[in-house]
Design an enzyme around this catalytic site. Sequence first.
Site, PDB file in Angstrom:
ATOM      1  N   GLY A 130       7.400 -41.383 -36.247  1.00 40.25           N
ATOM      2  CA  GLY A 130       6.529 -41.782 -35.144  1.00 40.25           C
ATOM      3  C   GLY A 130       5.339 -40.839 -35.190  1.00 40.25           C
ATOM      4  O   GLY A 130       5.440 -39.709 -34.772  1.00 40.25           O
ATOM      5  N   HIS A 131       4.245 -41.299 -35.795  1.00 42.22           N
ATOM      6  CA  HIS A 131       3.079 -40.422 -35.960  1.00 42.22           C
ATOM      7  C   HIS A 131       2.123 -40.630 -34.795  1.00 42.22           C
ATOM      8  O   HIS A 131       1.502 -41.681 -34.674  1.00 42.22           O
ATOM      9  CB  HIS A 131       2.410 -40.695 -37.312  1.00 42.22           C
ATOM     10  CG  HIS A 131       3.256 -40.232 -38.466  1.00 42.22           C
ATOM     11  ND1 HIS A 131       2.920 -40.402 -39.779  1.00 42.22           N
ATOM     12  CD2 HIS A 131       4.443 -39.581 -38.476  1.00 42.22           C
ATOM     13  CE1 HIS A 131       3.860 -39.862 -40.546  1.00 42.22           C
ATOM     14  NE2 HIS A 131       4.794 -39.374 -39.775  1.00 42.22           N
ATOM     15  N   ASP A 191       7.851 -34.040 -37.016  1.00 45.19           N
ATOM     16  CA  ASP A 191       7.118 -34.000 -35.747  1.00 45.19           C
ATOM     17  C   ASP A 191       6.119 -32.839 -35.673  1.00 45.19           C
ATOM     18  O   ASP A 191       5.815 -32.339 -34.592  1.00 45.19           O
ATOM     19  CB  ASP A 191       8.080 -33.893 -34.540  1.00 45.19           C
ATOM     20  CG  ASP A 191       9.165 -34.938 -34.600  1.00 45.19           C
ATOM     21  OD1 ASP A 191       8.825 -36.098 -34.859  1.00 45.19           O
ATOM     22  OD2 ASP A 191      10.337 -34.590 -34.423  1.00 45.19           O
ATOM     23  N   LYS A 213       1.557 -34.494 -38.241  1.00 41.41           N
ATOM     24  CA  LYS A 213       0.879 -35.002 -39.453  1.00 41.41           C
ATOM     25  C   LYS A 213      -0.087 -36.129 -39.116  1.00 41.41           C
ATOM     26  O   LYS A 213      -1.168 -36.219 -39.676  1.00 41.41           O
ATOM     27  CB  LYS A 213       1.913 -35.521 -40.461  1.00 41.41           C
ATOM     28  CG  LYS A 213       2.835 -34.456 -40.983  1.00 41.41           C
ATOM     29  CD  LYS A 213       3.967 -35.033 -41.784  1.00 41.41           C
ATOM     30  CE  LYS A 213       4.987 -35.802 -40.983  1.00 41.41           C
ATOM     31  NZ  LYS A 213       5.825 -35.008 -40.068  1.00 41.41           N
ATOM     32  N   GLN A 269       8.427 -37.332 -41.846  1.00 43.25           N
ATOM     33  CA  GLN A 269       9.481 -36.337 -41.563  1.00 43.25           C
ATOM     34  C   GLN A 269       9.029 -34.957 -42.056  1.00 43.25           C
ATOM     35  O   GLN A 269       7.841 -34.742 -42.215  1.00 43.25           O
ATOM     36  CB  GLN A 269      10.821 -36.745 -42.200  1.00 43.25           C
ATOM     37  CG  GLN A 269      11.526 -37.869 -41.483  1.00 43.25           C
ATOM     38  CD  GLN A 269      11.015 -39.244 -41.873  1.00 43.25           C
ATOM     39  OE1 GLN A 269      10.840 -39.521 -43.036  1.00 43.25           O
ATOM     40  NE2 GLN A 269      10.783 -40.096 -40.910  1.00 43.25           N
TER      41      GLN A 269
HETATM   42  P1  IMP Z   1      17.314 -40.889 -40.205  1.00 43.07           P
HETATM   43  O1  IMP Z   1      16.085 -40.554 -40.988  1.00 43.07           O
HETATM   44  O2  IMP Z   1      17.068 -41.878 -39.109  1.00 43.07           O
HETATM   45  O3  IMP Z   1      18.455 -41.258 -41.088  1.00 43.07           O
HETATM   46  O4  IMP Z   1      17.784 -39.549 -39.448  1.00 43.07           O
HETATM   47  C1  IMP Z   1      18.253 -38.408 -40.158  1.00 43.07           C
HETATM   48  C2  IMP Z   1      17.792 -37.124 -39.474  1.00 43.07           C
HETATM   49  O5  IMP Z   1      16.375 -37.008 -39.599  1.00 43.07           O
HETATM   50  C3  IMP Z   1      18.071 -37.074 -37.988  1.00 43.07           C
HETATM   51  O6  IMP Z   1      18.347 -35.737 -37.630  1.00 43.07           O
HETATM   52  C4  IMP Z   1      16.779 -37.508 -37.359  1.00 43.07           C
HETATM   53  O7  IMP Z   1      16.622 -37.011 -36.054  1.00 43.07           O
HETATM   54  C5  IMP Z   1      15.778 -36.880 -38.314  1.00 43.07           C
HETATM   55  N1  IMP Z   1      14.505 -37.588 -38.361  1.00 43.07           N
HETATM   56  C6  IMP Z   1      14.238 -38.774 -38.940  1.00 43.07           C
HETATM   57  N2  IMP Z   1      12.959 -39.105 -38.792  1.00 43.07           N
HETATM   58  C7  IMP Z   1      12.377 -38.108 -38.121  1.00 43.07           C
HETATM   59  C8  IMP Z   1      11.040 -37.850 -37.699  1.00 43.07           C
HETATM   60  O8  IMP Z   1      10.111 -38.629 -37.930  1.00 43.07           O
HETATM   61  N3  IMP Z   1      10.834 -36.699 -37.027  1.00 43.07           N
HETATM   62  C9  IMP Z   1      11.829 -35.800 -36.805  1.00 43.07           C
HETATM   63  N4  IMP Z   1      13.093 -35.985 -37.192  1.00 43.07           N
HETATM   64  C10 IMP Z   1      13.356 -37.128 -37.853  1.00 43.07           C
END
Ligand code: IMP
Length: 427
Positions: A40-41, A13, A16, A223
């Site tokens: 979520g970009h 977040d 990017k 991420q």
């Molecule tokens: P997952 O990727 O859904 O398996 O989540 C694993 C961890 O990564 C969790 O703590 C999510 O909140 C975090 N996470 C996954 N995608 C994002 C993102 O795009 N932004 C911030 N945190 C993320």
Amino acid sequence: MPVIAVIGAQWGDEGKGRVIDMLAEKAKVVIRCTGGDNAGHTVINPYGKFGLRLVPSGIFYPEATCIIGNGVAINPAVLIEEIEMLNQHGVDTSNMFISDRANLIMPYHTLLDGLEEDSKGGKAIGTTRKGIGPVFSDKTARLGIRAGDLLDKATFLERLRFVLDQKNVILTKVYGASPLSLDEIYQQYCRYGERLAAHIKDTTVMIDEALNREDVVLLEGAQGTLLDPDFGTYPYTTSSSPLAAGSCLGAGIGPTRISRVLGVFKAYCSRVGTGPMPTELMDETGDLIRERGHEYGTVTGRPRRCGWFDAVAARFSNRINSFTGVVVTRLDILDTMPKLKICVGYKVDGKTIDYFPSSVAVLDRCEPIYEELPGWQTPITHIREYEQLPPQARQYITRLEELISCPVNLVCVGPERKQTIHKMPVL
Ligand code: IMP
């Protein structure tokens, strides 16, 4: 001409999407390399405000070819919905391609993500429940179904039957859930395949052609570095690599072709989900950052944990990504602060350390050591020239450069394309 990787340098977040949206003006190819619809970009431009989940953030420039690389896990239902939403806003998506090697998120992945999280109780990771862990586990376990499989219905049916038999055993015997219907999933995914067929390609060929033409190519990471399954706060991480190296792999580009690696940092830190975050603020300052920064997840709407800039983590992030330049986003969120703090070391078990520990148990015990800087206490969202920033804001940026050991290219002072200060232009 450069190949630029845009990498989240903290816990995701960082902004990017808006950086890609801005750089894409001069790019010929924009590639989403990793993650899935857990990302979520956010992009704000003349078409409107968008929270892009799968489509590369370069889609708003008709001359740019957008590619969803082999390293992305694709939920076809989400992708089709996103394509339709963009088309409704007048955005052309015909120049968007999907790697035939990209793994697909299947209904059992999302189901299992939720069931696994629920079964962990207090030890849950706080995933986005989009099926990310299960789909990347299947990829590694060689049980994945890939975008290209949708183009050959007979092979797809055989493969789906084989995999679903195993998944139904887990669903019913381990979790006591109902089995999923082969026919329903098959019919549903055949429809997705028909809808997406024109976009599914061996994208390595078109990428190689672009590289040979010396086109500007952007690699859009997803991420953030500290969520990397190897180097992040494991096991509280995501399941594909948000690092620069992950971008190479997720696009199918060798590391020697990458000319720049831009690390995107927020001017402070935020995190969603569980896991250590040494500079988290559980006080009014944390609340203030959250409210001023609208720090709520783009995908899940969850409030983000907020805290001061962690330079120990930032240095580590630079070490494992080899940034050539840094983008500092959301500097304006700190506009009202009388004083700013930067974490320059940790105190743990009676010792002072200046590195980011690999163990979450140790990280959990780390207490930040702060350096204090004066705030600027004046709005900066209208400023476009670096020299016009208040001296305290420049001092803050200079200190970040020193601590990260990397020069700052861009400073963002608001969500819109134009709210960017080109301290050292990237292109
Ligand atoms: P997952 O990727 O859904 O398996 O989540 C694993 C961890 O990564 C969790 O703590 C999510 O909140 C975090 N996470 C996954 N995608 C994002 C993102 O795009 N932004 C911030 N945190 C993320």
